[in-house]
Design a protein around this motif. Structure first.
Motif, mmCIF file in Angstrom:
data_model
loop_
_atom_site.group_PDB
_atom_site.id
_atom_site.type_symbol
_atom_site.label_atom_id
_atom_site.label_comp_id
_atom_site.label_asym_id
_atom_site.label_seq_id
_atom_site.Cartn_x
_atom_site.Cartn_y
_atom_site.Cartn_z
ATOM 1 N N VAL A 16 0.845 -1.203 0.000
ATOM 2 C CA VAL A 16 0.000 0.000 0.000
ATOM 3 C C VAL A 16 0.882 1.256 0.000
ATOM 4 O O VAL A 16 0.655 2.191 -0.774
ATOM 5 N N TRP A 17 1.884 1.262 0.855
ATOM 6 C CA TRP A 17 2.762 2.440 0.915
ATOM 7 C C TRP A 17 3.379 2.713 -0.455
ATOM 8 O O TRP A 17 3.470 3.840 -0.914
ATOM 9 N N GLU A 18 3.838 1.607 -1.079
ATOM 10 C CA GLU A 18 4.513 1.757 -2.360
ATOM 11 C C GLU A 18 3.528 2.266 -3.428
ATOM 12 O O GLU A 18 3.830 3.203 -4.159
ATOM 13 N N GLU A 19 2.349 1.642 -3.473
ATOM 14 C CA GLU A 19 1.366 2.031 -4.498
ATOM 15 C C GLU A 19 0.922 3.479 -4.344
ATOM 16 O O GLU A 19 0.733 4.185 -5.318
ATOM 17 N N LYS A 20 0.775 3.883 -3.097
ATOM 18 C CA LYS A 20 0.312 5.257 -2.871
ATOM 19 C C LYS A 20 1.465 6.261 -2.892
ATOM 20 O O LYS A 20 1.240 7.467 -2.781
ATOM 21 N N GLY A 21 2.676 5.737 -2.972
ATOM 22 C CA GLY A 21 3.846 6.621 -3.024
ATOM 23 C C GLY A 21 3.950 7.553 -1.825
ATOM 24 O O GLY A 21 4.361 8.714 -1.957
ATOM 25 N N VAL A 22 3.591 7.039 -0.654
ATOM 26 C CA VAL A 22 3.527 7.947 0.502
ATOM 27 C C VAL A 22 4.893 8.455 0.957
ATOM 28 O O VAL A 22 4.969 9.437 1.677
ATOM 29 N N PHE A 23 5.946 7.769 0.552
ATOM 30 C CA PHE A 23 7.261 8.230 1.014
ATOM 31 C C PHE A 23 8.015 9.021 -0.049
ATOM 32 O O PHE A 23 9.189 9.326 0.115
ATOM 33 N N HIS A 24 7.347 9.322 -1.129
ATOM 34 C CA HIS A 24 8.007 10.156 -2.141
ATOM 35 C C HIS A 24 8.019 11.599 -1.666
ATOM 36 O O HIS A 24 6.978 12.189 -1.388
ATOM 37 N N THR A 25 9.208 12.123 -1.598
ATOM 38 C CA THR A 25 9.368 13.458 -1.028
ATOM 39 C C THR A 25 9.233 14.512 -2.105
ATOM 40 O O THR A 25 9.979 14.483 -3.080
ATOM 41 N N PRO A 26 8.303 15.433 -1.919
ATOM 42 C CA PRO A 26 8.246 16.529 -2.888
ATOM 43 C C PRO A 26 9.502 17.382 -2.770
ATOM 44 O O PRO A 26 10.059 17.531 -1.684
ATOM 45 N N GLN A 27 9.938 17.910 -3.893
ATOM 46 C CA GLN A 27 11.185 18.676 -3.909
ATOM 47 C C GLN A 27 11.062 19.943 -3.056
ATOM 48 O O GLN A 27 12.021 20.403 -2.478
ATOM 49 N N ARG A 28 9.860 20.480 -3.000
ATOM 50 C CA ARG A 28 9.618 21.669 -2.183
ATOM 51 C C ARG A 28 8.278 21.491 -1.507
ATOM 52 O O ARG A 28 7.423 20.747 -2.007
ATOM 53 N N SER A 29 8.070 22.192 -0.449
ATOM 54 C CA SER A 29 6.787 22.108 0.233
ATOM 55 C C SER A 29 6.661 23.289 1.176
ATOM 56 O O SER A 29 7.638 23.956 1.492
ATOM 57 N N GLU A 30 5.428 23.545 1.600
ATOM 58 C CA GLU A 30 5.178 24.613 2.572
ATOM 59 C C GLU A 30 5.799 24.276 3.912
ATOM 60 O O GLU A 30 6.106 25.136 4.717
ATOM 61 N N LYS A 31 5.916 22.944 4.137
ATOM 62 C CA LYS A 31 6.390 22.476 5.437
ATOM 63 C C LYS A 31 7.892 22.762 5.593
ATOM 64 O O LYS A 31 8.607 22.857 4.601
ATOM 65 N N PRO A 32 8.354 22.831 6.816
ATOM 66 C CA PRO A 32 9.815 22.943 7.000
ATOM 67 C C PRO A 32 10.465 21.641 6.557
ATOM 68 O O PRO A 32 9.854 20.584 6.620
ATOM 69 N N LYS A 33 11.711 21.721 6.109
ATOM 70 C CA LYS A 33 12.371 20.515 5.601
ATOM 71 C C LYS A 33 13.127 19.795 6.708
ATOM 72 O O LYS A 33 13.551 20.411 7.699
ATOM 73 N N TYR A 34 13.305 18.501 6.507
ATOM 74 C CA TYR A 34 14.135 17.719 7.421
ATOM 75 C C TYR A 34 14.818 16.625 6.623
ATOM 76 O O TYR A 34 14.161 15.820 5.957
ATOM 77 N N TYR A 35 16.142 16.610 6.683
ATOM 78 C CA TYR A 35 16.916 15.629 5.918
ATOM 79 C C TYR A 35 17.490 14.613 6.898
ATOM 80 O O TYR A 35 18.359 14.945 7.702
ATOM 81 N N ALA A 36 16.944 13.395 6.843
ATOM 82 C CA ALA A 36 17.403 12.310 7.727
ATOM 83 C C ALA A 36 18.177 11.307 6.892
ATOM 84 O O ALA A 36 17.627 10.707 5.974
ATOM 85 N N LEU A 37 19.447 11.149 7.198
ATOM 86 C CA LEU A 37 20.323 10.346 6.338
ATOM 87 C C LEU A 37 21.014 9.237 7.127
ATOM 88 O O LEU A 37 21.538 9.481 8.217
ATOM 89 N N VAL A 38 21.013 8.031 6.569
ATOM 90 C CA VAL A 38 21.809 6.939 7.135
ATOM 91 C C VAL A 38 22.981 6.670 6.200
ATOM 92 O O VAL A 38 22.897 6.924 5.007
ATOM 93 N N MET A 39 24.090 6.170 6.756
ATOM 94 C CA MET A 39 25.249 5.874 5.921
ATOM 95 C C MET A 39 24.907 4.728 4.975
ATOM 96 O O MET A 39 24.426 3.696 5.419
ATOM 97 N N PHE A 40 25.128 4.949 3.702
ATOM 98 C CA PHE A 40 24.751 3.899 2.753
ATOM 99 C C PHE A 40 25.707 2.715 2.832
ATOM 100 O O PHE A 40 26.867 2.857 3.183
ATOM 101 N N PRO A 41 25.196 1.507 2.536
ATOM 102 C CA PRO A 41 26.012 0.320 2.728
ATOM 103 C C PRO A 41 26.922 0.051 1.537
ATOM 104 O O PRO A 41 26.649 0.479 0.411
ATOM 105 N N TYR A 42 27.964 -0.713 1.810
ATOM 106 C CA TYR A 42 28.784 -1.272 0.760
ATOM 107 C C TYR A 42 28.156 -2.617 0.386
ATOM 108 O O TYR A 42 28.032 -3.481 1.256
ATOM 109 N N PRO A 43 27.727 -2.786 -0.856
ATOM 110 C CA PRO A 43 26.972 -4.008 -1.179
ATOM 111 C C PRO A 43 27.875 -5.214 -1.389
ATOM 112 O O PRO A 43 28.028 -5.707 -2.491
ATOM 113 N N SER A 44 28.463 -5.713 -0.319
ATOM 114 C CA SER A 44 29.397 -6.829 -0.473
ATOM 115 C C SER A 44 28.725 -8.163 -0.188
ATOM 116 O O SER A 44 29.342 -9.196 -0.294
ATOM 117 N N GLY A 45 27.484 -8.123 0.227
ATOM 118 C CA GLY A 45 26.804 -9.386 0.496
ATOM 119 C C GLY A 45 25.460 -9.033 1.064
ATOM 120 O O GLY A 45 24.878 -8.028 0.673
#
Ligand code: ANZ
Ligand code: ZN
Length: 824
Positions: A16-45
């Motif tokens: 459902v989340w995927e179909e409704k695209g609920v986590f797609h972030t608009p590039q701009r919005s009226e809301k204040p922005k928040y950038y939450a970042l995790v360190m990306f993995p090295y795909p070794s396995g």
């Protein structure tokens, strides 16, 4: 009652989340922005639960901030270039690209099963052409601005991996990856001039108030700033001068020898013919030694007397010149003035070679006898035997001597950094090719930006030769000079993967833009990253390089900020059976197995519940069982009340009994607690305890009050709010509950609940105070006050004190909720 089948619920809501695209972030919005970042993995396995911890912490932050009304950017990607892919190619005969893509798709599937709220439209892999094109563009910007250069350098070489290693990748003289002892090779290498930024990288740490202190300390030590002086010592019988760097100019009068690094060009210059042969033998021996170990205080000192003397410019004394194994060519000037009385390494050296020891700093409360000293005196004191400075406190002396040296023109103030320029060349295939062309006529020519990317050819041979496979690939190597059009050759080195990861947080903003690495307006809107989360193993290099590249792009006018990460959180590791998880130890806990057995919500909650997230924690099967039991209990409790609240609304809620009041107070105090635990710094484990407490209270109420007397509106309020505060932690479960409650929309789109301060107020009651049977006073106290607390309050009342008037209290009787009787 409905049975809890986590796998079904989880799959359903992820879809459902995927179909409704609920986590797609608009590039701009009226809301204040928040950038939450995790360190990306090295795909070794595949991922293990340690990675999962990183992503789950990030997801709590992202989901919480979304509910708080922020426009949240929460992206994911892969640090996809690097050695293991190439080693797999050599060992298993799979192309690095194929190996990497396969691992990426496994990881993507694993992460999706966890229900992390990433915006998958922004997924990136550093090995994608559309990504490394811009890594190459960044190289060109540095090159054009004099921040990328090539030089012949003594490099760390791992004979097993057959590659150059950055200093950072050498741990105790061994290859970080395979543990083989590292040797030295001289090769032409590309460098980034990070040393130009040493001072700023150091000073700006102070701006980073949202970073853990220990990480800043590690960065400070890595940059390693030392202040002191550079002084020139003329060599007797020659025009040559030996320049030394010292942090202790106050010890200048105590110099009894000079020492040069084995790699110093002065060594060859100064050695007399008759000592050349012996010198060669010595050099061969010590150059083999581990460069990191040989400079430690404990390491055996080895020296070679060059048969020459230098003159101490401050007092004209003649001192022998040695080559010594503990002097590094890369630090300071590659030469030192030896002061055995006040430097422990010089002391050991002097004792071994019978060099005099001359005391020039006297401890304030004692004397030093050079013949009896067992170690150097490195502390502060009073300068002695130091010409015009005799009698000066040594600390002041440092400054005074530097000024005096500058006046006399013998030396000058100097600042040194341990930080070296960043060696980015790798003689490997699986990386971004360095966009440089060599033309016989035009020299070193940067690839024009419009010709990017310089593509990695697919058809290469992987042989363990130590040379880049690209250097055998004629089709890749041969090219035309962009300036004269003549025959030319491409650079065959690729870039260190730390270059790829030094800017990926910018690319997430415009991941698929094809005429720019990013849109400055967009990047300036989204960055700096509000919360960066990752392992402490990246505390030095990755963070330092990212800060450096950000500063460079800032200085070139692309960014309006010059620090990339406002807040940093370093999570603790998960151990299993007392050890770090690793394939070789066979103690890896796979998230897939856990999801299979308990569901993702249990796994998420357990990882957060096992310890404060910054602490290391030990995986326990009983622990995850326990959390799973709690979740089942939560489920059962929810479905027990569901028929009673399904058609109910909170509107018109009224509380009649003290038990109802107490239950509502619990609900609101727990909303408050969970909010504060999240806001106040990642206290997710205690937030989950709060949830558990609430469920206990609710069950006490349900079993203590007859079903037909349940306050349905209150239960509805609890069901709704419980679902909301649960949702960052166990999002699938919360989504299911929200749906069952007949609510519109998805729980992920709701606002975080606020608590009702009125509900927190404790009710008060009036208690009469009798003294010897007569009512003398009245007091207001909370209904749930204990006898002990009440007695304290009563005995402190002025009127009570008056009546007692120093007499002994024989009895204190409390009739609960009504009256106190004091007998005196
Ligand atoms: C004379 C002296 C006297 C020193 C004394 C210390 C104590 P930090 O703090 O790490 O910057 N040194 C300088 N260059 C070196 C090199 N290339 N290899 C090995 N050692 C080197 O250390 C600075 C001190 O380390 C310098 O100050 C120098 O020794 C040594 F009582 O000079 B000192
Ligand atoms: Zn040319």
């Amino acid at each position: 009652m409905k049975e809890y089948r986590p796998q079904e619920i989880e799959e359903k809501w992820q879809k459902v989340w995927e179909e409704k695209g609920v986590f797609h972030t608009p590039q701009r919005s009226e809301k204040p922005k928040y950038y939450a970042l995790v360190m990306f993995p090295y795909p070794s396995g595949t991922l293990h639960v340690g990675h999962v911890k990183n992503y789950v912490i990030g997801d709590i932050v992202a989901r919480y901030k979304r509910m708080r009304g922020y426009n949240v950017l929460h992206p994911f990607g892969y640090d996809a270039f690097g050695l293991p892919a190439e080693n797999a190619a050599i060992e298993k005969g799979i192309h690095p690209e194929e190996w990497t893509r396969k691992n990426i798709s496994i990881i993507r599937k694993q992460v999706k099963r966890l229900g992390i709220s990433y915006d998958w439209n922004r997924e990136i892999a550093t090995c994608d052409e559309e990504y490394y094109k811009w890594t190459q563009w960044i190289f060109l910007q540095l090159y054009k601005n004099g921040l990328a250069y090539k030089k012949k350098a003594a490099v760390n070489w791992c004979p097993k991996c057959k590659t150059v290693l950055a200093n950072e990748q050498v741990k105790d003289g061994k290859c970080e990856r395979c543990g083989t002892s590292v040797t030295i090779k001289h090769l032409e290498q590309w460098f980034f001039k990070i040393t130009d930024y040493a001072e700023r990288l150091l000073n700006d740490l102070e701006k980073l108030t949202g970073w853990p202190e220990h990480v800043k300390t590690m960065q400070r030590n890595w940059i390693g700033k030392s202040t002191g002086a550079e002084i020139e010592f003329p060599v007797e019988g020659s025009d040559t001068k030996i320049r030394v760097f010292t942090t202790r100019p106050d010890t200048l009068w105590g110099v009894t020898f000079m020492a040069l690094a084995p790699e110093s060009p002065l060594v060859e210059e100064l050695v007399p013919d008759d000592r050349k042969e012996d010198l060669q033998a010595f050099l061969e021996r010590v150059k083999q030694q581990d460069r990191f170990k040989r400079t430690s205080v404990e390491a055996e000192k080895e020296g070679f007397f060059l048969g020459r003397y230098a003159v101490n410019p401050v007092n004209g004394e003649r001192v022998p010149i040695y080559v010594a194994n503990y002097i590094l060519m890369e630090y300071g000037t590659g030469a030192i003035m030896g002061v055995p009385a006040h430097d422990q390494r010089d002391f050991a050296f002097a004792r071994k070679y019978g060099i005099p020891i001359k005391v020039v700093i006297k401890p304030v409360d004692g004397e030093l006898d050079p013949d009896k000293m067992e170690e150097a005196y490195e502390g502060e004191g009073i300068m002695v035997n130091s010409g015009p400075f005799t009698g000066t406190p040594s600390k002041e002396g440092i400054e005074k001597v530097i000024n005096w040296l500058e006046e006399k023109g013998i030396g000058k103030r100097s600042v040194q950094y341990k930080l070296r320029d960043w060696l980015i060349s790798r003689q490997r295939y699986w990386g971004a090719p360095i966009p440089i062309i060599y033309c016989e006529k035009c020299g070193t020519v940067p690839v024009p930006e419009e010709d990017l990317p310089v593509r990695l050819p697919k058809d290469v041979e992987f042989l363990p030769t130590g040379q880049s496979p690209l250097s055998f690939h004629e089709g890749f190597k041969k090219t035309k000079c962009p300036i004269c059009g003549g025959e030319a050759q491409r650079e065959t080195d690729t870039m260190d993967t730390f270059v790829d990861s030094s800017w990926y947080f910018l690319r997430y903003v415009n991941p698929h833009l094809d005429d720019k690495p990013f849109e400055p307006d967009d990047v300036n809107y989204w960055l700096p990253v509000d919360q960066y989360i990752g392992g402490v193993e990246h505390a030095i290099l990755h963070l330092l390089y990212s800060r450096f590249i950000t500063k460079v792009l800032h200085d070139l006018g692309y960014l309006n900020f010059d620090e990339p990460f406002t807040n940093l959180f370093t999570q603790g590791m998960i151990y299993k059976d007392g050890a770090k998880m690793s394939k070789s130890k066979g103690n890896v806990v796979s998230p897939d197995d856990m999801i299979e057995k308990y569901g993702a919500d249990t796994l998420r909650m357990y990882i957060l519940f096992m310890a404060p997230p910054e602490k290391d924690a030990e995986w326990s099967d009983a622990g995850i069982e326990g959390v799973h039991r709690f979740i089942r209990r939560l489920w059962n409790t929810f479905y027990t009340i569901l028929p009673h609240v399904k058609e109910e609304t909170v509107e018109g809620l009224s509380l009649t009994t003290p038990v109802e009041k107490e239950l509502r107070r619990k609900l609101h105090s727990i909303i408050k607690k969970i909010t504060e635990d999240i806001e106040g710094g990642f206290k997710f484990n205690t937030a989950i305890s709060g949830l558990m407490e609430l469920i206990n209270h609710l069950n006490q109420y349900l079993s203590g009050v007859p079903e037909d007397q349940w306050n349905r509106k209150l239960l509805r309020e609890i069901a709704e709010n419980l679902t909301l505060v649960l949702s960052p932690f166990a999002p699938h479960l919360a989504e299911e509950f929200w749906h069952e409650l007949g609510q519109e929309g998805l729980v992920v789109q709701q606002s975080w609940p606020s608590y009702d301060p009125k509900a927190l107020e404790v009710e008060e009651m009036e208690i009469a105070i009798q003294i010897n049977g007569k009512v003398r006073d009245k007091i207001l106290v909370p209904v749930d006050i204990s006898e002990e607390e009440l007695k304290k309050m009563v005995m402190e009342r002025e009127r009570v004190k008056e009546y007692i008037d120093g007499k002994t209290v024989k009895k204190f009787i409390y009739v609960k909720g009504r009256i106190v009787n004091i007998v005196i």
